[in-house]
Motif scaffolding. Structure first.
Motif, short mmCIF file in Angstrom:
data_model
loop_
_atom_site.label_atom_id
_atom_site.label_comp_id
_atom_site.label_asym_id
_atom_site.label_seq_id
_atom_site.Cartn_x
_atom_site.Cartn_y
_atom_site.Cartn_z
N PHE A 130 81.15 66.34 76.53
CA PHE A 130 80.34 66.56 75.34
C PHE A 130 79.71 65.24 74.92
CE2 PHE A 130 80.00 66.91 70.66
CZ PHE A 130 79.33 68.11 70.54
N THR A 131 78.37 65.18 74.94
CA THR A 131 77.72 63.89 74.69
C THR A 131 77.55 63.58 73.21
OG1 THR A 131 75.47 64.78 74.59
CG2 THR A 131 76.32 64.22 76.78
N GLY A 132 77.52 64.65 72.38
CA GLY A 132 77.25 64.43 70.95
C GLY A 132 75.77 64.40 70.63
N TRP B 17 68.15 57.87 79.25
CA TRP B 17 69.19 58.35 78.35
C TRP B 17 70.57 58.09 78.96
CZ3 TRP B 17 73.32 61.53 79.04
CH2 TRP B 17 74.08 61.78 77.88
N TRP B 18 71.42 57.48 78.19
CA TRP B 18 72.82 57.28 78.59
C TRP B 18 73.61 56.74 77.42
CZ3 TRP B 18 74.78 52.10 80.11
CH2 TRP B 18 73.85 51.08 79.92
N GLN B 19 74.89 56.47 77.63
CA GLN B 19 75.79 56.07 76.54
C GLN B 19 76.81 55.05 77.04
OE1 GLN B 19 77.50 60.16 76.25
NE2 GLN B 19 76.58 60.19 74.21
N THR B 20 77.47 54.40 76.10
CA THR B 20 78.56 53.49 76.47
C THR B 20 79.55 54.24 77.39
OG1 THR B 20 78.36 52.49 74.29
CG2 THR B 20 80.33 51.91 75.56
N GLU B 21 79.81 55.48 77.02
CA GLU B 21 80.77 56.30 77.75
C GLU B 21 80.32 56.61 79.18
OE1 GLU B 21 79.45 56.83 74.83
OE2 GLU B 21 80.87 57.62 73.37
N THR B 22 79.01 56.72 79.38
CA THR B 22 78.55 57.15 80.71
C THR B 22 78.43 55.96 81.67
OG1 THR B 22 76.17 56.97 80.28
CG2 THR B 22 77.22 59.06 79.68
N VAL C 223 65.60 52.36 76.06
CA VAL C 223 66.96 52.89 75.93
C VAL C 223 67.45 52.72 74.51
CG1 VAL C 223 67.99 50.67 76.60
CG2 VAL C 223 69.35 52.75 76.79
N GLY C 224 68.34 53.58 74.09
CA GLY C 224 69.05 53.36 72.84
C GLY C 224 68.87 54.47 71.82
N GLU C 225 67.67 55.01 71.78
CA GLU C 225 67.35 56.08 70.84
C GLU C 225 66.27 56.92 71.49
OE1 GLU C 225 67.30 54.92 66.31
OE2 GLU C 225 66.11 53.54 67.48
N PRO C 226 66.03 58.11 70.95
CA PRO C 226 64.86 58.83 71.44
C PRO C 226 63.62 58.00 71.12
CG PRO C 226 66.22 60.24 70.01
CD PRO C 226 66.74 58.84 69.88
P1 ATP Z 1 78.82 55.73 68.33
O1 ATP Z 1 79.18 56.55 69.52
O2 ATP Z 1 79.89 54.77 67.94
O3 ATP Z 1 78.29 56.54 67.19
P2 ATP Z 1 76.35 55.06 69.69
O4 ATP Z 1 76.40 56.47 70.16
O5 ATP Z 1 75.11 54.62 69.01
O6 ATP Z 1 77.60 54.77 68.74
P3 ATP Z 1 75.92 53.88 72.29
O7 ATP Z 1 76.85 54.29 73.34
O8 ATP Z 1 75.42 52.48 72.29
O9 ATP Z 1 76.64 54.07 70.89
O10 ATP Z 1 74.63 54.78 72.28
C1 ATP Z 1 74.51 56.00 72.98
C2 ATP Z 1 73.61 56.94 72.21
O11 ATP Z 1 72.30 56.38 72.06
C3 ATP Z 1 73.36 58.26 72.86
O12 ATP Z 1 74.40 59.17 72.65
C4 ATP Z 1 72.05 58.71 72.20
O13 ATP Z 1 72.29 59.26 70.93
C5 ATP Z 1 71.31 57.41 72.05
N1 ATP Z 1 70.38 57.18 73.19
C6 ATP Z 1 70.48 56.24 74.14
N2 ATP Z 1 69.44 56.27 74.98
C7 ATP Z 1 68.64 57.27 74.56
C8 ATP Z 1 67.38 57.82 75.01
N3 ATP Z 1 66.73 57.32 76.05
N4 ATP Z 1 66.89 58.87 74.32
C9 ATP Z 1 67.53 59.38 73.27
N5 ATP Z 1 68.69 58.91 72.79
C10 ATP Z 1 69.24 57.86 73.42
#
Ligand code: ATP
Ligand code: MG
Length: 656
Positions: A507-509, A423-428, A396-399
């Motif tokens: 909108f996820t961004g 894939w998920w976010q603080t918001e979700t 989790v966290g990045e691609p």
């Molecule tokens: P901010 O919104 O302040 O810029 P952030 O988006 O890094 O910070 P988090 O909510 O911790 O804060 O992270 C969510 C983001 O992390 C997602 O929108 C996405 O870009 C990335 N992410 C999380 N998991 C995955 C995944 N499995 N694959 C790709 N990207 C992911």
């Protein structure tokens, strides 16, 4: 947003990843769902009739004190789930297990960086959380008040969270590695009455002086009435008379029983600030019933929790991953959770693997950034230890770049553990797109399919669907139970950021595309998209091609204005530890990327760097690199940066 108002809409996909891995048969035998058809049926019903679906899930998985009247309401972009009901998150995470054989099962197994361990059973957790909740009450806190938690990763951090939830106090956990300024800003933004902290914590063999940071922060936080201090490192700290109290001195006199009070379904549970990868962190507010339901159900289906499992999520509780998948989702399922206080490579590079072998960890959930740094260190560490207890891996966290996925699969999972790329976010609030480990065939780099009740859409900026397998903006069509309700104190910003960017959808961004099997591939953040000669490229694909080069450990690409092509690509590269830089290496890398993706992706410039700028949660901050590549300096918000010396190193390179 850089592309606002422009007619350019979709994102081009250029990386072709054809490997496919079928679910491990042994794993599948005991998995909660029989096959993908069962998933499809359940998924369809969750989309067709979300209210009935979630209502059934709530009945099956959560204990309410009083049943709800209305399942779902949506007004002014504010969701309400299970209105009229009452429940308590702490009760669901602790008390309900005490009448089962889980009573004496370990809830938490903790290891400190110096090597000591603690095991806390569910019964003991009940006592500790009750004591702590009574302590909060005796300090004058009541339901609706806010408390900040700024702690090392020790059991008291979890105990404090659950104690707050028990009496309706809203917690805001601030990652223990943050400086006093970041702590101050978050306390000020969320109006906390109380701060719970520690004298310090251990990291990389030294102690981090957290109380000193807290003192500094509290100079400008008039709302803080008391500071509770856990003794962790034993070093000398200043205790301000009338404000500061020792946790251990106060708690001994408290009763080990405290009623979990019934709270309305929409009672705020916590405020949590995002990682700050794209800018200033946002304080997302999550509430009781929907959040608990989402984290409980995703944990059950995606982590396949069994009573014999020892689960380890390496995230700190200061991040959403720690909230949902160290604490709430896991304890709600009665799992045994392993926690580790310190640095991953202390005292030796093999610390993670040593602990997995020693504690017989069965499920490991970590971040691509950690995986890439282990790849950089070489395979000796993991190969030295017995990792045979592992049966499921998650990221989790990045691609995750396909190369890193394959390494995780082979070197850590020994080709037998399913990998869930979540894939998920603080918001979700909880996982939104992920393989179901016993039934979904996986493809390295794809988060695959949506979880129940999640209806993703890949759209162009004007809200029309991106055609076929073309990439676009990843959106979610309808509200879901575990979504954040607002940005604390700024509902207008919430509406604008998430619901008005493309009208009426969330909108996820992030950018994404969907392949012919319907699998989702996250392509990076839409703010980071690079526009070369009219082709809009996601960062993930170029970086994934680059890290296939045998010398490269990690790579971040950014765009910089180019008079002819619109934008040119600048690649920041860290090399594997064993690699020596030679004359032709940059050329070789450039050719390699071009060969993998095409001329379009040829970097204008490649820069070697010791490290990439990352957030405290380990995500690459491309916006800083973009600024540097474009203007030669960095003026943007750096408060969430992990290591400031990285900037200096990057600047030095810039001047070469
Ligand atoms: P901010 O919104 O302040 O810029 P952030 O988006 O890094 O910070 P988090 O909510 O911790 O804060 O992270 C969510 C983001 O992390 C997602 O929108 C996405 O870009 C990335 N992410 C999380 N998991 C995955 C995944 N499995 N694959 C790709 N990207 C992911
Ligand atoms: Mg974000």
């Amino acid at each position: 947003m850089s592309n606002k108002g422009s007619l350019e809409v979709s994102i081009d996909s250029v990386l072709h990843e054809n490997r496919k891995f079928h679910p491990n048969k042994e794993f599948a035998k005991n998995y909660i769902l029989k096959d993908l058809n069962v998933y499809k049926k359940l998924y369809q019903s969750s989309i067709k009739n979300p209210k009935a679906f979630w209502e059934k899930m709530a009945i099956q998985n959560i204990v309410f004190f009083k049943k709800w009247r209305t399942v779902f309401k949506w007004k002014d972009y504010k969701a309400e789930w299970f209105t009229g009901g009452t429940l308590n998150v702490s009760f669901n995470c602790i008390d309900r297990h005490l009448i089962t054989e889980r009573k004496n099962k370990a809830a938490l197994i903790w290891e400190g960086e110096p090597g000591e361990t603690r095991t806390i059973t569910y019964q003991q957790l009940y006592s500790e959380v009750s004591r702590c909740a009574n302590m909060l009450k005796s300090l004058g806190l009541k339901a609706g008040d806010k408390a900040a938690i700024y702690m090392p990763l020790i059991p008291e951090a979890v105990i404090a969270m659950l104690a707050c939830a028990r009496i309706g106090v809203v917690h805001t956990v601030v990652f223990g590695g943050f400086s006093s300024n970041s702590l101050r800003d978050r306390i000020q933004d969320s109006n906390c009455k109380l701060l719970i902290t520690a004298d310090g914590g251990f990291r990389k063999g030294t102690s981090v002086k957290m109380k000193d940071m807290a003192d500094e922060a509290c100079k400008e936080t008039p709302t803080i009435k008391n500071v509770v201090v856990v003794k962790r490192t034993g070093e000398k700290v200043n205790m301000k008379l009338g404000r500061d109290v020792w946790w251990h001195e106060l708690i001994v006199n408290e009763s080990n029983q405290c009623e979990a009070i019934p709270l309305p379904s929409e009672h705020p549970l916590f405020i949590l600030y995002t990682s700050g990868t794209t800018g200033k962190p946002k304080g997302l507010l999550h509430t009781t019933a929907g959040y608990l339901l989402g984290t409980t159900v995703t944990t059950k289906y995606l982590f396949d929790i069994k009573d014999t499992d020892i689960y380890w999520c390496t995230a700190d509780v200061g991040w959403i991953t720690g909230h949902s998948y160290v604490v709430y989702g896991l304890l709600s399922n009665g799992a045994t959770v392993f926690m580790y206080e310190g640095a991953p490579t202390y005292p030796e590079a093999d610390r993670f693997w040593k602990m997995i072998a020693a504690h017989r960890i069965t499920i490991l959930y970590t971040a691509p950034t950690a995986i890439r740094s282990f790849i950089r260190l070489g395979n000796e560490g993991p190969l030295k230890h017995d990792l045979s207890s592992l049966r499921l891996l998650g990221t989790v966290g990045e691609p995750i770049n396909p190369e890193a996925w394959i390494w995780y699969h082979e070197v850590i999972g020994k080709k037998k553990c399913p990998i869930i790329d979540t894939w998920w976010q603080t918001e979700t609030g909880a996982i939104m797109i992920s393989p179901f480990p016993g039934i979904t065939s996986t493809k390295p780099g794809s988060a695959t399919l949506p979880f129940f009740g999640v209806e993703p859409a890949i759209l162009n900026k004007d809200g029309t669907p991106a055609k076929g397998t073309k990439g676009g903006y990843l959106c979610i069509k309808k509200p879901w139970p575990h979504m954040a309700r607002t940005i604390y104190g700024d509902h207008e910003r919430f509406k604008k950021t998430y619901w008005k960017e493309i009208d009426g959808v969330y909108f996820t961004g992030d950018g994404a595309h969907q392949d012919r099997d319907g699998y989702y591939w996250i392509m990076g953040r839409v703010d980071d998209v690079i526009n070369v000669s009219g082709h809009r490229l996601g960062t993930m694909e170029i970086e994934s091609a680059a890290v296939q080069h045998p010398s490269i450990a990690e790579c971040a690409v950014v765009g910089r204005p180019d008079p002819i092509r619109g934008q040119g690509i600048v690649a920041f590269v860290t090399l594997k530890k064993s690699v020596a830089v030679n004359e032709g290496l940059k050329d070789d890398i450039s050719k390699f990327i071009t060969h993998e993706i095409g001329n379009l992706a040829r970097p204008d410039e490649i820069r070697f760097t010791e490290a990439l700028p990352k957030t405290r949660s380990g995500k690459i901050m491309r916006r800083l690199l973009r600024e540097l590549a474009t203007t030669g300096t960095i003026k943007g918000d750096t408060t969430t940066l992990e290591d400031f010396s990285v900037l200096e190193k990057l600047r030095e390179k810039d001047e070469e």
